[in-house]
Motif scaffolding. Structure first.
Motif, PDB file in Angstrom:
ATOM      1  N   GLU A  29       0.828  -1.206   0.000  1.00 37.39           N
ATOM      2  CA  GLU A  29       0.000   0.000   0.000  1.00 37.39           C
ATOM      3  C   GLU A  29       0.864   1.258   0.000  1.00 37.39           C
ATOM      4  N   ARG A  30       1.971   1.255   0.741  1.00 34.13           N
ATOM      5  CA  ARG A  30       2.840   2.433   0.754  1.00 34.13           C
ATOM      6  C   ARG A  30       3.417   2.686  -0.639  1.00 34.13           C
ATOM      7  N   LYS A  31       3.858   1.641  -1.316  1.00 26.14           N
ATOM      8  CA  LYS A  31       4.385   1.810  -2.674  1.00 26.14           C
ATOM      9  C   LYS A  31       3.304   2.344  -3.611  1.00 26.14           C
ATOM     10  N   ARG A  32       2.093   1.819  -3.473  1.00 25.61           N
ATOM     11  CA  ARG A  32       0.997   2.278  -4.325  1.00 25.61           C
ATOM     12  C   ARG A  32       0.693   3.751  -4.087  1.00 25.61           C
ATOM     13  N   GLN A  33       0.668   4.159  -2.819  1.00 27.82           N
ATOM     14  CA  GLN A  33       0.385   5.557  -2.495  1.00 27.82           C
ATOM     15  C   GLN A  33       1.451   6.494  -3.061  1.00 27.82           C
ATOM     16  N   ILE A  34       2.722   6.072  -2.961  1.00 30.46           N
ATOM     17  CA  ILE A  34       3.806   6.896  -3.482  1.00 30.46           C
ATOM     18  C   ILE A  34       3.697   7.020  -5.003  1.00 30.46           C
ATOM     19  N   GLU A  35       3.448   5.908  -5.664  1.00 30.89           N
ATOM     20  CA  GLU A  35       3.351   5.930  -7.121  1.00 30.89           C
ATOM     21  C   GLU A  35       2.139   6.719  -7.597  1.00 30.89           C
ATOM     22  N   ALA A  36       1.046   6.689  -6.810  1.00 31.95           N
ATOM     23  CA  ALA A  36      -0.171   7.424  -7.176  1.00 31.95           C
ATOM     24  C   ALA A  36      -0.157   8.855  -6.650  1.00 31.95           C
ATOM     25  N   GLU A  37       0.885   9.197  -5.888  1.00 28.68           N
ATOM     26  CA  GLU A  37       1.027  10.525  -5.281  1.00 28.68           C
ATOM     27  C   GLU A  37      -0.188  10.869  -4.413  1.00 28.68           C
ATOM     28  N   GLU A  38      -0.552   9.907  -3.591  1.00 33.19           N
ATOM     29  CA  GLU A  38      -1.649  10.109  -2.657  1.00 33.19           C
ATOM     30  C   GLU A  38      -1.101  10.532  -1.305  1.00 33.19           C
TER      31      GLU A  38
END
Length: 222
Positions: free
Chosen positions: A27-36
């Motif tokens: 989830e942390r990687k996804r948030q970083i990649e999505a700039e959330e």
């Protein structure tokens, strides 16, 4: 004792342990990649991506979880054979010492071939993956440098593995394209345990245990 029942129970635990333990890092990687939030990139002229350190930390954390699960799987698989040895009632003995010196999986391969004429090579499982589970556990539990966060194959490992299973796609491509004589000059690739590779390894162990016990039933019945 239903040995395979307990093996499968431990394998299922490892499977759910990975899913639960890896979720925060995925989830942390996804948030970083999505700039959330909280990883919204501020304006910057720095060419380095924002939150790169956090992304790399999450990525390495995933690898630690994966290698930990492989170590748990190797220990479970070893206990599976030791339990069968106890149930069969025939100790390994000194005659198999040379085989076990090459690794306990190789030792039990010789043990079952000698006493029951069971050839592990006849199983539907990929023996290379099963052997590599043990190798990865050993490499992870006995790191060679305090400066490195990841685990790597050794040169001797790569001589025995024409196609290592636990490596990333880029490394696998480079490794397969290199000529046999050139491989010794390449930097040893890191051990890379993805969810897909871990779950494949878990399935290989389950498949092997099912095959072995079916063969053993036939041996006892004959």
């Amino acid at each position: 004792m239903d040995v395979r029942y307990f093996l499968n129970r431990k394998v299922n635990f490892i499977r759910q342990f990975y899913e639960m333990s890896s979720a925060p890092f995925v989830e942390r990687k996804r948030q970083i990649e999505a700039e959330e939030e909280p990883y919204v990139s501020p304006y910057s002229e720095d060419p380095e991506p924002a939150f790169l350190e956090e992304w790399l930390e999450a990525d390495e954390s995933l690898q630690v979880v994966g290698r930990t699960c492989i170590s748990m799987l190797a220990a479970t698989f070893h206990l599976y054979f030791k339990t069968w040895e106890h149930q069969i009632g025939i100790p390994v003995g000194a005659s198999f010492r040379a085989d076990f010196n090459k690794g306990w999986f190789n030792g039990y391969k010789a043990y079952f071939a000698h006493h029951f004429r069971i050839r592990f090579e006849d199983s539907p499982s990929k023996l290379g993956v099963l052997e590599e589970i043990v190798l990865v556990r050993n490499r992870d539990q006995h790191p060679e440098s305090i400066t490195m966060d990841s685990s790597h194959y050794s040169e001797s490992d790569l001589k025995k593995l024409p196609h290592p299973f636990f490596i990333g796609e880029n490394d696998a491509s480079l490794f397969s394209e290199a000529e046999e004589g050139e491989r010794a000059w390449l930097m040893a690739p890191p051990i890379w345990v993805t969810a897909e590779k871990l779950f494949a390894a878990l399935s290989e162990v389950e498949s092997f245990a099912e095959w072995l016990e079916n063969v053993e039933v036939e041996q006892y019945a004959s």
